[in-house]
Design a protein around this motif. Structure first.
Motif, PDB file in Angstrom:
ATOM      1  N   ASP A   1      31.889  33.765  38.974  1.00  0.00           N
ATOM      2  CA  ASP A   1      32.972  33.787  39.964  1.00  0.00           C
ATOM      3  C   ASP A   1      32.472  33.583  41.387  1.00  0.00           C
ATOM      4  O   ASP A   1      33.281  33.400  42.303  1.00  0.00           O
TER       5      ASP A   1
ATOM      6  N   GLU B   1      43.324  37.736  39.243  1.00  0.00           N
ATOM      7  CA  GLU B   1      43.747  36.585  38.455  1.00  0.00           C
ATOM      8  C   GLU B   1      45.254  36.643  38.254  1.00  0.00           C
ATOM      9  O   GLU B   1      45.793  37.696  37.901  1.00  0.00           O
TER      10      GLU B   1
ATOM     11  N   ARG C   1      42.086  32.442  38.644  1.00  0.00           N
ATOM     12  CA  ARG C   1      41.615  33.168  39.816  1.00  0.00           C
ATOM     13  C   ARG C   1      42.479  32.847  41.032  1.00  0.00           C
ATOM     14  O   ARG C   1      42.748  31.681  41.305  1.00  0.00           O
TER      15      ARG C   1
END
Length: 152
Positions: A13, A60, A65
């Motif tokens: 991420d 999310e 995301r």
């Protein structure tokens, strides 16, 4: 918020989280990211992930995301040894702003602080962000202190 999940960020991420910097004109002006900074960001991510008093979080929306923020728990000896929650780097991807994601992230973070027994939740916000200030005030935050920073 329906369809919103908040979880700890994973290493994969990191590009999304740091990409939120380039999605914000105020942040871009003070936080350029080159190859060298990317290594420091990865190191910072690893330090956050290893410390139970710090969390880098990803929101999310329906599995995609949508935003991110950092939540830290700070012990202190003032106010009878009270802990403080610190919320930093609250960002929602620009195409998704205005849908309540930021508010849901903040309310989630506030509740986490409450669950940890924090006395208060604090944050800082750049003077160039009057809309963000109104947002935080709507959530119950007050501009009770002046913030000072010293760049090193």
């Amino acid at each position: 918020m329906q369809g919103l999940a908040i979880r700890d960020a994973r290493e994969r991420d990191l590009d999304f989280v740091t990409g939120l910097i380039t999605d914000d004109a105020v942040a871009v002006a003070r936080d350029t990211v080159t190859g060298e900074e990317q290594a420091y960001q990865r190191e910072a991510f690893e330090a956050i992930a290893a410390d139970p008093c710090h969390r880098l979080l990803v929101a999310e929306l329906h599995g995609e995301r949508a935003g991110s923020f950092q939540l830290s728990f700070i012990p202190g000896v003032a106010v009878g040894g009270a802990w403080r929650g610190q919320i930093e780097f609250v960002r929602v991807a620009s195409p998704l702003r205005g849908r309540g994601i930021g508010e849901a992230m903040m309310r989630w973070g506030i509740e986490e602080c409450r669950q940890r027994g924090c006395y208060l939740v604090q944050l800082t916000s750049d003077h160039q962000r009057p809309a963000a200030h109104r947002f935080y005030e709507r959530l119950g935050f007050t501009a009770s202190h002046a913030g000072f920073k010293l760049r090193l």
